[in-house]
Enzyme design. Structure first.
Site, PDB file in Angstrom:
ATOM      1  N   CYS A  34     -23.629  10.243 106.843  1.00  0.00           N
ATOM      2  CA  CYS A  34     -22.818   8.891 106.500  1.00  0.00           C
ATOM      3  C   CYS A  34     -22.656   9.378 104.990  1.00  0.00           C
ATOM      4  CB  CYS A  34     -23.323   8.184 107.203  1.00  0.00           C
ATOM      5  SG  CYS A  34     -22.332   6.500 106.976  1.00  0.00           S
ATOM      6  N   CYS A  39     -25.796   6.003 104.754  1.00  0.00           N
ATOM      7  CA  CYS A  39     -26.801   5.850 104.966  1.00  0.00           C
ATOM      8  C   CYS A  39     -27.102   7.236 105.574  1.00  0.00           C
ATOM      9  CB  CYS A  39     -27.339   4.776 106.045  1.00  0.00           C
ATOM     10  SG  CYS A  39     -25.953   5.394 107.670  1.00  0.00           S
ATOM     11  N   HIS A  50      -7.668   4.061 107.905  1.00  0.00           N
ATOM     12  CA  HIS A  50      -7.486   5.105 108.594  1.00  0.00           C
ATOM     13  C   HIS A  50      -8.323   5.283 109.990  1.00  0.00           C
ATOM     14  CE1 HIS A  50      -7.819   7.206 103.622  1.00  0.00           C
ATOM     15  NE2 HIS A  50      -6.982   6.308 104.000  1.00  0.00           N
ATOM     16  N   ARG A  92     -42.662  41.164  78.693  1.00  0.00           N
ATOM     17  CA  ARG A  92     -43.743  40.115  78.400  1.00  0.00           C
ATOM     18  C   ARG A  92     -44.714  40.335  79.383  1.00  0.00           C
ATOM     19  NH1 ARG A  92     -38.126  36.493  78.240  1.00  0.00           N
ATOM     20  NH2 ARG A  92     -37.160  36.152  76.777  1.00  0.00           N
ATOM     21  N   GLN A 110     -46.132  38.924  83.018  1.00  0.00           N
ATOM     22  CA  GLN A 110     -46.159  38.609  83.913  1.00  0.00           C
ATOM     23  C   GLN A 110     -47.213  38.119  85.029  1.00  0.00           C
ATOM     24  OE1 GLN A 110     -42.915  38.439  84.058  1.00  0.00           O
ATOM     25  NE2 GLN A 110     -41.706  39.043  82.741  1.00  0.00           N
ATOM     26  N   CYS A 151     -29.744  40.376  80.071  1.00  0.00           N
ATOM     27  CA  CYS A 151     -29.088  40.441  78.154  1.00  0.00           C
ATOM     28  C   CYS A 151     -30.398  39.716  77.450  1.00  0.00           C
ATOM     29  CB  CYS A 151     -28.031  39.905  78.954  1.00  0.00           C
ATOM     30  SG  CYS A 151     -27.063  39.590  77.412  1.00  0.00           S
ATOM     31  N   CYS A 156     -37.566  20.009  94.540  1.00  0.00           N
ATOM     32  CA  CYS A 156     -37.935  19.426  94.712  1.00  0.00           C
ATOM     33  C   CYS A 156     -38.608  18.995  92.766  1.00  0.00           C
ATOM     34  CB  CYS A 156     -40.109  20.239  94.700  1.00  0.00           C
ATOM     35  SG  CYS A 156     -40.006  21.506  93.468  1.00  0.00           S
ATOM     36  N   HIS A 191     -43.234  24.469  91.365  1.00  0.00           N
ATOM     37  CA  HIS A 191     -43.267  23.602  92.413  1.00  0.00           C
ATOM     38  C   HIS A 191     -43.408  22.181  91.988  1.00  0.00           C
ATOM     39  CE1 HIS A 191     -41.890  22.154  96.092  1.00  0.00           C
ATOM     40  NE2 HIS A 191     -43.553  21.736  96.801  1.00  0.00           N
TER      41      HIS A 191
END
Length: 776
Positions: free
Chosen positions: A25, A28, A65, A197, A199, A237, A311, A732
């Site tokens: 909805c 709600c 409607h 770089r 990692q 790139c 999150c 996270h």
């Protein structure tokens, strides 16, 4: 009984541009999974609940409607004796809806009460088929939740390669600037080999591929160890600073003597490393003895479903809706606003979230999975999907409109702006008001001793966390010495010397500068910055901050204001702010690194004008600031000028012109992006109305300061947004909130849809990123 409304309704199938709300909805969180199902309007495709709350009937009456498609869905029973397999690839292979659910469709007329209209009616059948095949409003199918949408770019399409030659074989190649022979990136333009770089997971790298790109302006590189015989590879790139796809990779590699069919993949791809990071960035959901934490249910204990990297939004919403002013402003007991499209109305969606999180109506175990009596799996909630609110928050915003992970604190600031600009009933007020307070800055010339006080209204403070590494064994991840919140606040409010020229006595000795609280808020929001620079890349580190569980006083940080024996800088001198002279050596160091002078001056001014390293860290933390390239201006705020004709034309091209566009640009200091947000969040505002509007602007404003200077000012930690990961744009986020559970007060972890009581708070202290303190 035939329905007389079918013919006059002139129903049309949804187009690709139409929003089809057939999941839940719009007012709600009742959904197609509820017993009564969802009534989907066959005219405008609004979704309304069909049960006791009757939002479908409300919409039908308001819009005229009457024809709806009732959709009810039940989960096919699945018995699970083992936990689901760990994710092994970025694009998740999902079951089809038919594999998981039984779906019942019924066409109804809400006006004449016919509840079983023939779905095969020629005027109805194509519409039903259209809405069921259309993308839902969220357009975020589970299969795409972690799927990156990679494209090519102009730098790949227009790339000119050098003379063909054969590079060193797979086993003999090494970086052209060091001895590393892994994590090697081949420049597709000139054939240079450079290391990448460093990692996650211990992969070495000195960023020599990036250095080569900057030196030569060669933007496109491929990771050698990621190339597969099938043509897969990591292509990056550096000019765009984005991972890309090269449709002609085979041809481009052949130029350097690399034949795809002869290659073997020897290293993890960027995608695989991201998977490994996402699996690792999880907060403990077990006790010390390995038992799973028991889920909680009830009012104020409702989880939010992760929409795919959302999150950051869920954690901020949980903390905001724990604040009393938000609970009062956006609870489900208030009458809903009467709007044409509830799914596109910010007020409606904020109310919907409030009702969903606070009512407890949706806080119940997920009934989709039947847990075997032999299984140790704990049935958590299904979680509410805040997709409509996420869409509205991100509308017109370059970052929050994407599926990428974002900075939770930046989202909080953005959301506060949207809410502040909205209209609020007088009896309820702006729910962000308790978060506002005033900081006061004191400048004193070191020569003539004259002072200037200035104040600034804020809704949060930043604290830079001191970094001190602890001794560690070789190969261990670095650990940092814990610091206290008091130490961080002391640093924030400490006096420092800045190199300014006094506009009164012309002395260049400088000024002492200090900032303190002029007033305190009811809810103090603190953003803890824990950034270190590794290989010229800003990396977030985990520094435990010691915060008292009990209340503590901030009285010592209240400004006393100008004292009787202090002489203020004269008004004529006050009109011209002391000139800022950047520290010459630090400025030269920053400019040598390639930073523009305007940015260097801003960074030095913000960090005390002496330390190039501190200024560099500030720059890395403010790269995305919209005004980062606006010259430093220490003067008083300038009046907003007339709206820029070009910006007005831009808004008009989007269908947002007229007086409303003029006012939107004025309200947002000429920022087009913010102006679009303002227009969407103020649909009823008539905009600039000439002299009347000008009179309103010239009217005297309230002198009441935000917050309160009354003492004692005691605060207690109420909630925290925590983050795991090496970047605030990845990893996270979760929320920890102090809740009343029965007779006791406990910390509750909100980890997306999972809501559990926790005992060990050490983890939350270590990864804390945003603090919410309540005044007690």
């Amino acid at each position: 009984m035939a329905c007389p409304h079918i013919g006059p309704a002139s129903l049309q199938k949804p187009t690709p541009n139409d929003s089809v709300y057939r999941e839940d909805c719009t007012q709600c969180f009742n959904s197609i999974d509820d017993p009564a199902g969802l009534d989907l309007c066959l005219k405008c495709f609004n979704g309304g609940c069909a049960g006791e709350r009757a939002h479908a009937k409300l919409h039908s009456t308001a819009r005229g409607h009457p024809l709806v498609l009732n959709i009810r869905r039940t989960r096919k029973i699945i018995e699970r004796d083992e936990p689901p397999l760990k994710m092994s690839k970025l694009a998740i292979a999902a079951e089809t809806e038919a594999d998981r659910y039984n779906t019942i469709l019924t066409v109804k007329c809400l006006e004449c009460g016919v509840d079983n209209i023939d779905k095969e009616d020629p005027a109805i059948a194509p519409i039903v088929e259209g809405v069921m095949n259309a993308n839902t409003f969220s357009r975020k199918e589970e299969v795409k939740a972690w799927e990156q949408e990679l494209t090519s770019c102009e730098h790949i399409l227009t790339m000119q390669q050098g003379e063909p030659r054969k590079i060193a074989s797979q086993n003999l190649g090494h970086c052209s600037k060091c001895d590393l022979n892994e994590n090697l990136w081949l420049c597709l333009e000139c054939g240079n080999l450079g290391c990448g770089r460093a990692q996650f997971g211990g992969v070495s790298g000195n960023s020599h591929a990036l250095a080569h790109s900057k030196e030569t302006a060669h933007g496109v590189a491929v990771k050698l160890g990621s190339i597969t015989p099938e043509g897969g590879a990591d292509v990056y790139c550096y000019t765009c600073d984005e991972e890309r796809i090269d449709e002609n990779l085979s041809t481009h590699l052949a130029n350097w003597g690399i034949i795809l069919s002869e290659r073997q993949k020897t290293e993890k791809s960027l995608t695989e490393m991201q998977i490994e990071q996402n699996l690792r960035w999880e907060f403990s959901m077990t006790t010390e003895d390995g038992k799973e934490l028991v889920p909680l249910f009830g009012p104020g204990l409702t989880g939010l479903k992760n929409l795919g990297n959302s999150c950051y939004l869920a954690s901020i919403l949980q903390c905001l809706y724990d604040i009393p002013s938000f609970q009062k402003r956006y609870n489900g007991d208030l009458p809903l606003p009467s709007v044409e499209d509830p799914g596109q109305d910010l007020e409606t969606q904020l109310r919907k979230i409030g009702d969903g999180l606070l009512s407890g109506r949706y806080s119940k175990p997920d009934s989709d999975v039947t847990v075997s009596e032999h299984s140790s799996e704990v049935p958590h909630q299904k979680g509410l999907a805040p997709s409509m609110l996420k869409h509205l928050i991100g509308r017109g915003h370059a970052e929050f409109s994407t599926m990428r992970q974002q900075d939770a604190f930046e989202l909080l600031q953005h959301l506060i702006k949207l809410i502040t600009r909205s209209r609020h009933p007088e009896e309820l007020g702006d729910p962000t008001k308790p978060m506002r307070f005033v900081m006061e800055q004191r400048l004193q010339c070191l020569s003539c001793k004259k002072v200037r006080y200035s104040s600034n209204e804020q809704d949060s403070i930043f604290i830079d966390v001191p970094l001190e590494k602890l001794p560690a064994e070789e190969g261990e991840e670095p650990k940092y010495k814990p610091v206290s919140l008091k130490q961080c606040l002391d640093n924030l409010t400490a006096s420092e010397v800045v190199e300014l020229t006094c506009a009164s006595c012309q002395s260049k000795d400088g000024f002492s500068k200090r900032q303190l609280f002029k007033t305190f808020p009811e809810v103090l929001v603190v953003n803890a910055r824990k950034m270190a620079v590794v290989n010229w890349v800003p990396v977030k580190v985990d520094v435990p901050i010691i915060v008292d569980e009990e209340s503590f006083a901030l009285d010592a940080y209240l400004s006393e204001g100008q004292q009787p024996d202090e002489e203020a800088l004269p008004e004529d001198a006050a009109s011209s702010t002391p000139a800022f002279v950047p520290h010459a050596e630090s400025l030269a160091t920053l400019e040598a690194m390639g930073f523009p002078r305007v940015r260097c001056e801003k960074a030095l001014h913000a960090t005390g004008n002496s330390d190039a390293n501190a200024a560099m860290e500030w720059l890395f933390g403010h790269m995305e600031d919209p005004d980062i390239d606006v010259p430093l201006d220490l003067g008083a705020a300038k009046p907003v000028e007339a709206a820029d004709p070009e910006k007005l034309a831009m808004l008009e091209s989007m269908g947002l012109g007229g007086p409303r566009a003029t006012k939107a640009l004025k309200e947002t200091n000429g920022d087009v992006e913010r102006a679009i947000e303002w227009l969407f969040s103020h649909p009823d505002d008539e905009g600039d109305s000439g002299e009347a509007d000008q009179a309103g602007e010239d009217a005297p404003k309230s002198d009441t300061l935000a917050g309160s200077s009354e003492l004692p000012a005691n605060f207690q930690l109420q909630s925290i947004v925590c983050h795991k990961g090496t970047s605030i744009h990845a990893g996270h986020y979760v929320a920890f909130i102090r809740k009343k559970l029965g007779e006791e007060t406990s910390w509750v972890l909100f980890n997306d849809e999972k809501v559990v009581k926790i005992v060990d708070v050490e983890e939350m202290k270590k990864f804390a990123y945003v603090y919410f303190f309540k005044r007690v």
